[in-house]
Enzyme design. Structure first.
Site, PDB file in Angstrom:
ATOM      1  N   ALA A 285       0.905  -1.234  -0.007  1.00 64.65           N
ATOM      2  CA  ALA A 285      -0.151   0.057   0.046  1.00 64.65           C
ATOM      3  C   ALA A 285       0.884   1.242   0.037  1.00 64.65           C
ATOM      4  O   ALA A 285       0.516   2.337  -0.637  1.00 64.65           O
ATOM      5  CB  ALA A 285      -0.928  -0.066   1.241  1.00 64.65           C
ATOM      6  N   GLY A 289       0.939   4.526  -2.493  1.00 64.02           N
ATOM      7  CA  GLY A 289       0.483   6.057  -1.948  1.00 64.02           C
ATOM      8  C   GLY A 289      -0.763   5.442  -1.370  1.00 64.02           C
ATOM      9  O   GLY A 289      -1.410   6.633  -1.013  1.00 64.02           O
ATOM     10  N   LYS A 290      -1.240   4.410  -1.279  1.00 64.13           N
ATOM     11  CA  LYS A 290      -2.562   3.992  -0.710  1.00 64.13           C
ATOM     12  C   LYS A 290      -2.429   4.255   0.925  1.00 64.13           C
ATOM     13  O   LYS A 290      -3.377   4.399   1.693  1.00 64.13           O
ATOM     14  CB  LYS A 290      -3.064   2.625  -1.022  1.00 64.13           C
ATOM     15  N   ALA A 291      -1.321   4.121   1.541  1.00 61.13           N
ATOM     16  CA  ALA A 291      -0.873   4.508   2.779  1.00 61.13           C
ATOM     17  C   ALA A 291       0.234   5.291   2.842  1.00 61.13           C
ATOM     18  O   ALA A 291       1.203   5.159   1.883  1.00 61.13           O
ATOM     19  CB  ALA A 291      -0.560   3.034   3.623  1.00 61.13           C
TER      20      ALA A 291
END
Length: 318
Positions: A285, A289-291
């Site tokens: 993630a 860039g999801k996290a």
């Protein structure tokens, strides 16, 4: 020096003082309590330590009042995990839900019919693992959803307002009792997102309804806008995801719009080796860039039905 002594010298070397937390499990000779047992997980090792970390991450989410997205599927709702989820929604501890079509079905049916452990199924009964879902529960669900679709279609004809998955779940929630996740979601104005609304029995019912009412429309794009607006409007976000698949990806993909969640907890049994999103570790993630790059995240690779109630007890029950 003999070759044997040389071999021993190469194997048995003086070690430096180890750094880190000492491994130590729960001492049952002392008066056991749930809180003390939960506190011991962190130093137990293996997945217990991951659960201990998840509890710490959950406490940070709550302390900092981040916007928490909770993802889950039908297996969680069919089991007793439903009660843990309902508790979080009832008490407004989580702020947005993402689930599957069969997650909605299971929640509604359980307000009308009991699911049974290791039940002796008849023709038409259905099993999820060792949990039996009475087949006639789907007739009840069909009648309720058909009523909702009829009401939404009448509204469409009158005002031009098109149905969305969120409107469907809100209407169904009003038909449920206080054991229901959807009931508390609509009562507390917590959005329920179901990007795969046309899957499963729900999809079949929608298809049947549309075959008789060809002008009926269902707009899934409105819910995507609401989801991403919720992400962007939040000061900070956190995600708790039970299982994987579509709910996991839908939550994490939306959070990519703000360069990722600040806190993330995954609970599932999937492995990363097959490249699935379900099995992906928190580092995956981060790469998308999801996290956030400095996200406080943990994956507990374990059965949700065991681990999630312990997470709720340790992090979200005062």
């Amino acid at each position: 020096m003999s070759k044997m002594n040389e071999a021993k010298d190469s194997i048995f070397k003086d070690s430096t003082e180890p750094e880190g937390l000492e491994i130590k499990g729960f001492d049952f000779s002392k008066q056991p309590t749930l809180n003390k047992l939960i506190e011991s997980f962190y130093s137990t090792g293996f997945q217990a330590s991951h659960l201990g970390r998840a509890i710490e991450v959950g406490k940070k989410m709550r302390k900092e009042k981040v916007t928490i997205f909770l993802g889950f599927g039908a297996d969680a709702v069919a089991s007793g995990v439903r009660e843990s989820i309902s508790y979080l929604v009832k008490n407004k501890i989580v702020h947005a839900l993402v689930t599957t079509a069969d997650g909605i079905e299971a929640d509604v049916i359980r307000t009308k019919k009991d699911f049974v452990l290791n039940g002796k199924g008849k023709r038409g009964d259905n099993f999820v693992g060792n949990i039996m879902i009475p087949g006639d529960g789907y007739k009840i669900f069909t009648d309720l959803l058909s009523k909702v679709l009829t009401e939404l279609y009448e509204e469409q004809k009158k005002s031009g307002e098109i149905a969305t998955p969120g409107k469907i779940t809100k209407s169904l929630g009003k038909m449920c009792d206080e054991t229901s996740i959807l009931y508390w979601a609509q009562k507390n104005n917590i959005p329920v997102f179901c990007p795969g609304i046309t899957d499963g029995a729900t999809g079949n019912i929608i298809s049947s309804f549309k075959s008789k009412n060809s002008n009926f429309k269902l707009d899934v794009s409105d819910d995507v806008v609401i989801l991403e607006d919720t992400v962007l409007d939040a000061k900070e976000t956190g995600a708790i995801i039970l299982g994987g698949s579509l709910p996991k990806h839908h939550i994490m993909n939306a959070n990519m719009m703000r360069e990722g969640t600040k806190y993330t907890i995954y609970i599932n049994t999937a492995m990363e080796g097959d490249g699935s999103d379900s099995g992906a570790l928190p580092e995956e993630a981060k790469s998308w860039g999801k996290a956030a790059a400095d996200v406080d995240s943990v994956k507990v690779q374990a059965d949700t039905s065991i681990v999630f109630p312990l997470l709720v007890a340790g992090a979200f029950v005062e």
